[in-house]
Design a protein around this motif. Structure first.
Motif, PDB file in Angstrom:
ATOM      1  N   GLU B   1       0.862  -1.201   0.000  1.00 23.56           N
ATOM      2  CA  GLU B   1       0.000   0.000   0.000  1.00 23.56           C
ATOM      3  C   GLU B   1       0.887   1.236   0.000  1.00 23.56           C
ATOM      4  O   GLU B   1       1.822   1.325   0.774  1.00 23.56           O
ATOM      5  N   ALA B   2       0.580   2.186  -0.887  1.00 23.52           N
ATOM      6  CA  ALA B   2       1.370   3.408  -0.955  1.00 23.52           C
ATOM      7  C   ALA B   2       1.095   4.242   0.279  1.00 23.52           C
ATOM      8  O   ALA B   2      -0.013   4.285   0.804  1.00 23.52           O
ATOM      9  N   GLY B   3       2.131   4.947   0.716  1.00 28.50           N
ATOM     10  CA  GLY B   3       1.972   5.828   1.859  1.00 28.50           C
ATOM     11  C   GLY B   3       1.501   7.190   1.414  1.00 28.50           C
ATOM     12  O   GLY B   3       1.062   7.386   0.280  1.00 28.50           O
ATOM     13  N   VAL B   4       1.615   8.153   2.312  1.00 20.66           N
ATOM     14  CA  VAL B   4       1.255   9.529   1.999  1.00 20.66           C
ATOM     15  C   VAL B   4       2.320  10.093   1.051  1.00 20.66           C
ATOM     16  O   VAL B   4       3.510   9.986   1.331  1.00 20.66           O
ATOM     17  N   VAL B   5       1.864  10.678  -0.036  1.00 21.38           N
ATOM     18  CA  VAL B   5       2.783  11.207  -1.043  1.00 21.38           C
ATOM     19  C   VAL B   5       2.762  12.732  -0.989  1.00 21.38           C
ATOM     20  O   VAL B   5       1.688  13.344  -0.948  1.00 21.38           O
ATOM     21  N   GLN B   6       3.937  13.318  -0.995  1.00 27.72           N
ATOM     22  CA  GLN B   6       4.038  14.765  -1.007  1.00 27.72           C
ATOM     23  C   GLN B   6       4.981  15.198  -2.121  1.00 27.72           C
ATOM     24  O   GLN B   6       5.963  14.522  -2.432  1.00 27.72           O
ATOM     25  N   SER B   7       4.668  16.346  -2.694  1.00 22.74           N
ATOM     26  CA  SER B   7       5.590  16.941  -3.657  1.00 22.74           C
ATOM     27  C   SER B   7       5.464  18.453  -3.636  1.00 22.74           C
ATOM     28  O   SER B   7       4.408  18.985  -3.261  1.00 22.74           O
ATOM     29  N   PRO B   8       6.533  19.185  -3.962  1.00 23.93           N
ATOM     30  CA  PRO B   8       7.864  18.626  -4.190  1.00 23.93           C
ATOM     31  C   PRO B   8       8.515  18.216  -2.874  1.00 23.93           C
ATOM     32  O   PRO B   8       7.982  18.493  -1.805  1.00 23.93           O
ATOM     33  N   ARG B   9       9.637  17.556  -2.923  1.00 26.35           N
ATOM     34  CA  ARG B   9      10.358  17.211  -1.693  1.00 26.35           C
ATOM     35  C   ARG B   9      11.162  18.400  -1.189  1.00 26.35           C
ATOM     36  O   ARG B   9      11.342  18.577   0.014  1.00 26.35           O
ATOM     37  N   TYR B  10      11.652  19.207  -2.097  1.00 27.67           N
ATOM     38  CA  TYR B  10      12.434  20.386  -1.736  1.00 27.67           C
ATOM     39  C   TYR B  10      11.993  21.558  -2.607  1.00 27.67           C
ATOM     40  O   TYR B  10      11.664  21.381  -3.777  1.00 27.67           O
ATOM     41  N   LYS B  11      12.018  22.748  -1.995  1.00 33.68           N
ATOM     42  CA  LYS B  11      11.653  23.949  -2.737  1.00 33.68           C
ATOM     43  C   LYS B  11      12.440  25.120  -2.183  1.00 33.68           C
ATOM     44  O   LYS B  11      12.472  25.339  -0.970  1.00 33.68           O
ATOM     45  N   ILE B  12      13.094  25.852  -3.079  1.00 35.67           N
ATOM     46  CA  ILE B  12      13.826  27.054  -2.699  1.00 35.67           C
ATOM     47  C   ILE B  12      13.199  28.216  -3.460  1.00 35.67           C
ATOM     48  O   ILE B  12      13.118  28.174  -4.688  1.00 35.67           O
ATOM     49  N   ILE B  13      12.775  29.229  -2.731  1.00 35.14           N
ATOM     50  CA  ILE B  13      12.165  30.394  -3.371  1.00 35.14           C
ATOM     51  C   ILE B  13      12.692  31.660  -2.706  1.00 35.14           C
ATOM     52  O   ILE B  13      13.235  31.618  -1.601  1.00 35.14           O
ATOM     53  N   GLU B  14      12.516  32.774  -3.395  1.00 32.72           N
ATOM     54  CA  GLU B  14      12.864  34.053  -2.806  1.00 32.72           C
ATOM     55  C   GLU B  14      11.675  34.582  -2.015  1.00 32.72           C
ATOM     56  O   GLU B  14      10.519  34.277  -2.321  1.00 32.72           O
ATOM     57  N   LYS B  15      11.972  35.366  -1.005  1.00 34.90           N
ATOM     58  CA  LYS B  15      10.884  35.930  -0.201  1.00 34.90           C
ATOM     59  C   LYS B  15       9.948  36.750  -1.096  1.00 34.90           C
ATOM     60  O   LYS B  15      10.348  37.293  -2.119  1.00 34.90           O
ATOM     61  N   LYS B  16       8.711  36.770  -0.676  1.00 31.36           N
ATOM     62  CA  LYS B  16       7.614  37.452  -1.354  1.00 31.36           C
ATOM     63  C   LYS B  16       7.050  36.664  -2.533  1.00 31.36           C
ATOM     64  O   LYS B  16       6.047  37.070  -3.115  1.00 31.36           O
ATOM     65  N   GLN B  17       7.687  35.546  -2.884  1.00 32.18           N
ATOM     66  CA  GLN B  17       7.163  34.699  -3.946  1.00 32.18           C
ATOM     67  C   GLN B  17       6.117  33.740  -3.385  1.00 32.18           C
ATOM     68  O   GLN B  17       6.109  33.428  -2.201  1.00 32.18           O
ATOM     69  N   PRO B  18       5.195  33.262  -4.233  1.00 28.80           N
ATOM     70  CA  PRO B  18       4.234  32.259  -3.779  1.00 28.80           C
ATOM     71  C   PRO B  18       4.830  30.852  -3.894  1.00 28.80           C
ATOM     72  O   PRO B  18       5.774  30.623  -4.659  1.00 28.80           O
ATOM     73  N   VAL B  19       4.253  29.927  -3.126  1.00 24.74           N
ATOM     74  CA  VAL B  19       4.697  28.532  -3.198  1.00 24.74           C
ATOM     75  C   VAL B  19       3.505  27.640  -2.849  1.00 24.74           C
ATOM     76  O   VAL B  19       2.613  28.051  -2.095  1.00 24.74           O
ATOM     77  N   ALA B  20       3.485  26.461  -3.419  1.00 25.11           N
ATOM     78  CA  ALA B  20       2.396  25.520  -3.149  1.00 25.11           C
ATOM     79  C   ALA B  20       2.952  24.134  -2.930  1.00 25.11           C
ATOM     80  O   ALA B  20       3.923  23.727  -3.578  1.00 25.11           O
ATOM     81  N   PHE B  21       2.330  23.418  -2.005  1.00 30.16           N
ATOM     82  CA  PHE B  21       2.719  22.041  -1.696  1.00 30.16           C
ATOM     83  C   PHE B  21       1.506  21.149  -1.943  1.00 30.16           C
ATOM     84  O   PHE B  21       0.370  21.533  -1.646  1.00 30.16           O
TER      85      PHE B  21
END
Lengths: 113, 116
Positions: B1-21
């Protein structure tokens, strides 16, 4: 691997020895307690749980002890193995089924070969 | 059985930028959680869903954080705009939910966010 804050309590144990990790929980009304293991780069993994109407519960190589008088929880790992090296967290829940966990400060366990 | 999947594993952004997980829970798990984990600390709950309903979002900083679970399965956590202090690991977990016999939470590997 993933580094952890230097202020994290640490415990080093010789392989094959027993280890005891302690946790002081905060809420006297908590009714359900869980120990989690977190290896580098992974999410927490359930180890063992205990409800407040018990003071001891045993699993495979692990035992959890609960002392509600002093709000203290401990995790005993018998015959430690290199794979036991990880950060261990205790978590408390106001009531079984409530699903809202409050995690304590972790302890980094290192098994020395 | 597959476990909980998350992406991305790593994310580098500059401040004030948006990001989504993104998170895909274990099949059949009705309850989904988003946690924030700072370095050297235990996870802290941000939001909990029962199916598509957010039943506990009291710890979610709503001025910049938002989450959704439109069809009661996958979920997305968004930060806009990101701040330096948002650098942390964002964990998703799932459990069978209310009425089940098990409340055990299964965690994904997390997304490590670095804001520069």
């Amino acid at each position: 691997g993933e580094s952890v804050g230097l202020h994290l309590p640490t415990l080093s144990v010789q392989e094959g020895d027993n280890s005891i990790i302690n946790c002081a929980y905060s809420n006297s009304a908590s009714d359900y307690f869980i120990w989690y293991k977190q290896e580098s780069g992974k999410g927490p993994q359930f180890i063992i749980d205990i409800r407040s109407n018990m003071d001891k519960r045993q699993g495979q190589r692990v035992t959890v002890l609960l002392n509600k008088t002093v709000k203290h929880l401990s995790l005993q790992i018998a015959a430690t193995q290199p794979g036991d090296s990880a950060v261990y967290f205790c978590a408390e829940n106001i009531a079984f089924g409530n699903e809202k966990l409050t995690f304590g400060t972790g302890t980094r366990l290192t098994i020395i070969p | 059985e597959a476990g909980v999947v998350q992406s991305p594993r790593y994310k580098i952004i500059e401040k004030k930028q948006p990001v989504a997980f993104w998170c895909n829970p274990i099949s059949g798990h009705n309850t989904l959680y988003w946690y924030l984990q700072n370095l050297g600390q235990g996870p802290e709950l941000l939001i909990r869903y029962e199916n598509e309903e957010a039943v506990d979002d009291s710890q979610l900083p709503k001025d910049r954080f938002s989450a959704e679970r439109l069809k009661g399965v996958d979920s997305t956590l968004k930060i806009q705009p990101a701040e330096l202090g948002d650098s942390a690991v964002y964990l998703c977990a799932s459990s069978q939910g209310q009425g089940s016999l098990s409340y055990e939470q299964y965690f994904g590997p997390g997304t490590r966010l670095t804001v520069t």
